[in-house]
Design a protein around this motif. Structure first.
Motif, PDB file in Angstrom:
ATOM      1  N   UNK A 165       0.813  -1.208   0.000  1.00 55.98           N
ATOM      2  CA  UNK A 165       0.000   0.000   0.000  1.00 55.98           C
ATOM      3  C   UNK A 165       0.849   1.261   0.000  1.00 55.98           C
ATOM      4  N   UNK A 166       1.891   1.283   0.829  1.00 56.30           N
ATOM      5  CA  UNK A 166       2.743   2.458   0.959  1.00 56.30           C
ATOM      6  C   UNK A 166       4.185   1.994   1.014  1.00 56.30           C
ATOM      7  N   UNK A 167       5.042   2.657   0.241  1.00 59.58           N
ATOM      8  CA  UNK A 167       6.476   2.378   0.280  1.00 59.58           C
ATOM      9  C   UNK A 167       7.206   3.691   0.522  1.00 59.58           C
ATOM     10  N   UNK A 168       8.061   3.703   1.538  1.00 58.80           N
ATOM     11  CA  UNK A 168       8.811   4.896   1.895  1.00 58.80           C
ATOM     12  C   UNK A 168      10.294   4.553   1.843  1.00 58.80           C
ATOM     13  N   UNK A 169      11.054   5.338   1.107  1.00 59.16           N
ATOM     14  CA  UNK A 169      12.511   5.189   1.061  1.00 59.16           C
ATOM     15  C   UNK A 169      13.128   6.354   1.819  1.00 59.16           C
ATOM     16  N   UNK A 170      13.987   6.024   2.756  1.00 57.14           N
ATOM     17  CA  UNK A 170      14.621   7.043   3.579  1.00 57.14           C
ATOM     18  C   UNK A 170      16.126   7.036   3.333  1.00 57.14           C
ATOM     19  N   UNK A 171      16.692   8.221   3.143  1.00 57.48           N
ATOM     20  CA  UNK A 171      18.138   8.355   3.004  1.00 57.48           C
ATOM     21  C   UNK A 171      18.563   9.620   3.716  1.00 57.48           C
ATOM     22  N   UNK A 172      19.596   9.508   4.544  1.00 57.70           N
ATOM     23  CA  UNK A 172      20.089  10.669   5.286  1.00 57.70           C
ATOM     24  C   UNK A 172      21.608  10.688   5.219  1.00 57.70           C
ATOM     25  N   UNK A 173      22.152  11.859   5.017  1.00 63.50           N
ATOM     26  CA  UNK A 173      23.597  12.051   5.028  1.00 63.50           C
ATOM     27  C   UNK A 173      23.945  12.785   6.307  1.00 63.50           C
ATOM     28  N   UNK A 174      24.817  12.198   7.103  1.00 61.16           N
ATOM     29  CA  UNK A 174      25.261  12.808   8.351  1.00 61.16           C
ATOM     30  C   UNK A 174      26.742  13.126   8.201  1.00 61.16           C
ATOM     31  N   UNK A 175      27.070  14.420   8.196  1.00 61.40           N
ATOM     32  CA  UNK A 175      28.458  14.861   8.078  1.00 61.40           C
ATOM     33  C   UNK A 175      28.554  16.304   8.524  1.00 61.40           C
ATOM     34  N   UNK A 176      29.757  16.731   8.821  1.00 62.12           N
ATOM     35  CA  UNK A 176      29.957  18.131   9.168  1.00 62.12           C
ATOM     36  C   UNK A 176      30.043  18.953   7.889  1.00 62.12           C
ATOM     37  N   UNK A 177      29.810  20.248   8.002  1.00 58.66           N
ATOM     38  CA  UNK A 177      29.878  21.125   6.837  1.00 58.66           C
ATOM     39  C   UNK A 177      31.297  21.140   6.277  1.00 58.66           C
ATOM     40  N   UNK A 178      32.285  21.081   7.151  1.00 59.12           N
ATOM     41  CA  UNK A 178      33.679  21.060   6.705  1.00 59.12           C
ATOM     42  C   UNK A 178      34.010  19.820   5.893  1.00 59.12           C
ATOM     43  N   UNK A 179      33.444  18.682   6.246  1.00 60.08           N
ATOM     44  CA  UNK A 179      33.696  17.450   5.502  1.00 60.08           C
ATOM     45  C   UNK A 179      33.048  17.501   4.124  1.00 60.08           C
ATOM     46  N   UNK A 180      31.883  18.128   4.018  1.00 57.19           N
ATOM     47  CA  UNK A 180      31.196  18.223   2.734  1.00 57.19           C
ATOM     48  C   UNK A 180      31.849  19.241   1.813  1.00 57.19           C
ATOM     49  N   UNK A 181      32.449  20.290   2.372  1.00 61.84           N
ATOM     50  CA  UNK A 181      33.036  21.358   1.567  1.00 61.84           C
ATOM     51  C   UNK A 181      34.519  21.181   1.323  1.00 61.84           C
ATOM     52  N   UNK A 182      35.117  20.088   1.804  1.00 64.00           N
ATOM     53  CA  UNK A 182      36.556  19.894   1.634  1.00 64.00           C
ATOM     54  C   UNK A 182      36.882  19.631   0.166  1.00 64.00           C
ATOM     55  N   UNK A 183      38.073  20.040  -0.302  1.00 67.18           N
ATOM     56  CA  UNK A 183      38.455  19.840  -1.706  1.00 67.18           C
ATOM     57  C   UNK A 183      38.528  18.377  -2.116  1.00 67.18           C
ATOM     58  N   UNK A 184      38.708  17.470  -1.165  1.00 68.69           N
ATOM     59  CA  UNK A 184      38.783  16.037  -1.475  1.00 68.69           C
ATOM     60  C   UNK A 184      37.454  15.515  -2.013  1.00 68.69           C
ATOM     61  N   UNK A 185      36.343  16.134  -1.598  1.00 66.20           N
ATOM     62  CA  UNK A 185      35.021  15.653  -1.965  1.00 66.20           C
ATOM     63  C   UNK A 185      34.472  16.299  -3.229  1.00 66.20           C
ATOM     64  N   UNK A 186      35.138  17.283  -3.768  1.00 69.88           N
ATOM     65  CA  UNK A 186      34.652  17.933  -4.975  1.00 69.88           C
ATOM     66  C   UNK A 186      35.306  17.306  -6.191  1.00 69.88           C
ATOM     67  N   UNK A 187      34.474  16.950  -7.167  1.00 70.87           N
ATOM     68  CA  UNK A 187      34.808  16.327  -8.401  1.00 70.87           C
ATOM     69  C   UNK A 187      36.184  16.182  -8.753  1.00 70.87           C
TER      70      UNK A 187
END
Length: 70
Positions: free
Chosen positions: A48-70
């Motif tokens: 009847x109902x299907x829910x997909x959950x996805x969450x990213x847990x990280x600090x802003x510094x980890x997401x904005x670091x040069x290692x993580x950009x393309x």
């Protein structure tokens, strides 16, 4: 409060070392972690109902670091 990390191999003498919860949280926030799950509500094998959950847990510094950009 401490957590015990699972061993990488049976030969590792430091496999079960206690880790403080704050150190574990610091490591998770520094590198990031993705939590995902699926919930399906059904009656008589009819979905009847299907829910997909996805969450990213990280600090802003980890997401904005040069290692993580393309």
């Amino acid at each position: 409060m401490t957590a015990v990390l699972a061993p990488n191999s049976a030969d590792d003498s430091l496999a079960y070392r206690p880790v403080a919860l704050v150190d574990l949280l610091d490591r998770v926030l520094a590198t990031g972690v993705v939590i995902s799950g699926d919930i399906t509500l059904s009656i008589a094998d009819v979905d009847l109902v299907r829910i997909s959950l996805r969450a990213l847990v990280a600090s802003v510094g980890a997401l904005a670091s040069p290692e993580n950009t393309g």
